[in-house]
Design a protein around this motif. Sequence first.
Motif, PDB file in Angstrom:
ATOM      1  N   THR A  23      -6.433  -1.638 -11.270  1.00 33.47           N
ATOM      2  CA  THR A  23      -5.648  -1.538 -10.040  1.00 33.47           C
ATOM      3  C   THR A  23      -4.612  -0.436 -10.192  1.00 33.47           C
ATOM      4  O   THR A  23      -3.607  -0.619 -10.883  1.00 33.47           O
ATOM      5  CB  THR A  23      -4.945  -2.868  -9.705  1.00 33.47           C
TER       6      THR A  23
ATOM      7  N   ARG B 240      -7.797  -2.730  -3.305  1.00 36.00           N
ATOM      8  CA  ARG B 240      -7.246  -2.203  -4.552  1.00 36.00           C
ATOM      9  C   ARG B 240      -8.084  -1.017  -5.014  1.00 36.00           C
ATOM     10  O   ARG B 240      -9.310  -1.106  -5.077  1.00 36.00           O
ATOM     11  CB  ARG B 240      -7.290  -3.271  -5.648  1.00 36.00           C
TER      12      ARG B 240
ATOM     13  N   PRO C  51       0.815  -1.216   0.000  1.00 34.39           N
ATOM     14  CA  PRO C  51       0.000   0.000   0.000  1.00 34.39           C
ATOM     15  C   PRO C  51       0.847   1.263   0.000  1.00 34.39           C
ATOM     16  O   PRO C  51       1.886   1.348   0.662  1.00 34.39           O
ATOM     17  CB  PRO C  51      -0.791  -0.130   1.306  1.00 34.39           C
TER      18      PRO C  51
ATOM     19  N   ASP D 274      -2.699   0.109  -3.956  1.00 36.08           N
ATOM     20  CA  ASP D 274      -3.307  -0.556  -2.819  1.00 36.08           C
ATOM     21  C   ASP D 274      -3.586   0.466  -1.720  1.00 36.08           C
ATOM     22  O   ASP D 274      -2.793   1.388  -1.494  1.00 36.08           O
ATOM     23  CB  ASP D 274      -2.389  -1.650  -2.269  1.00 36.08           C
TER      24      ASP D 274
END
Length: 416
Positions: A382, A364, A255, A385
Amino acid sequence: MSRPVIRVEGLGKQYRIGAARGAKTLREDLADLARRPFRRNGAAEPRTVWALRDVSLEVARGEVVGIIGGNGAGKSTLLKILSRIVTPTEGCAEITGRVGSLLEAGTGFHSELTGRENVYMSGAILGMRKAEIDRKFDEIVAFADIGPFLDTPVKRYSSGMQVRLAFAVAAHLEPEVLIVDEVLAVGDTEFQKKCLGRMQDVSRGDGRTVLFVSHNMEAVQRLCGRAILLERGRTVAAGPTAPIVAQYLARNEAPTAAGSWIDLSGVDRSGSGVARVRQARYRSEGGPGDGQPYPDGPLVITVSIEATAPCTIPSLAVTLYDIQGTKLVNADTLLVGRTLRLEPGTHELTLRIPELHLNPGVYRMGFWLAGPLNAIYDYILTGCDVEVAAWKPAGPAGPVHDDGVVTCGLELLDGD
């Protein structure tokens, strides 16, 4: 498993880069002469790159198999070899029966011929007789929905029209093997649904084989019983779709820190590119000191959009998926009825979700830009994250739950 319709053994494709091939023009010769003193040993060193290496697979009749992986994984190269467009450097690929391919908008069409003429030409290439094509012709035209333009040269078609006609031809002219690349993302959302439904009909009802490449993990999981994950030209995993998709998603980066600009220039995306999301950042309010999102707290997303031409955007959406690729949040400007009108250049826009009803975990974040009639400008499944922290504001005592995905309020009513 029944006898394989597709059998691939040790397949590889090598490309030579950095070296000119064939005859050169006088201008190229003069430029080459000027650069020569600055080269090591007076000559350029040709380089090679393996787009595909040592790939083996078998696909049975009636199977629907998804080919997934990031950009440069070798997915399109594999499909081009199976479609007999590209010759492999090593290994072999055997296919039993006729192959219908949809790889790029306009692939297999003659730009000077009309839509009608291209339908018959495509059928002839597949080895079909005119009477066979005649029986399917009305179905093809109805599915593609290009009736008024049927006798117009294909070079006058938009990319979406070309894709609609190409898919209709590939899916209705009865190939034993249907090969479909990510090109479906050019069409509008309703047509994508029609295509997915048609592929299901082709495999289940007619018992034909489908190879499907997509970055849309929802579509892959809904359509495909098996998936193959490619990375840097090699097979890294193959098996039932759900765990392979989970493995693919898990290979993404960790992330990104809340509040930091995220560069989206290198992510997998599709769409016409009239407008694109180039950067994004997100933060929460009133939560942890670093601005990290938390259950039931607000989520603020700022996007930097680059428009290459004047455009109207009725649909700007931020999406959140779980690790399996299931869409959980679709924050779309369609919900507030606001249409964006952008001039060429870079624009910053901010969206705010007042309450993010997600439990702690990693999700996502994707992005979507669409014009009138659902014409897709940019689609990023995507982009990054996002981690939702296990934190709650000061107030009534109680744990932060992480069982399940979605949070909800609860009242205990008195009973008998």
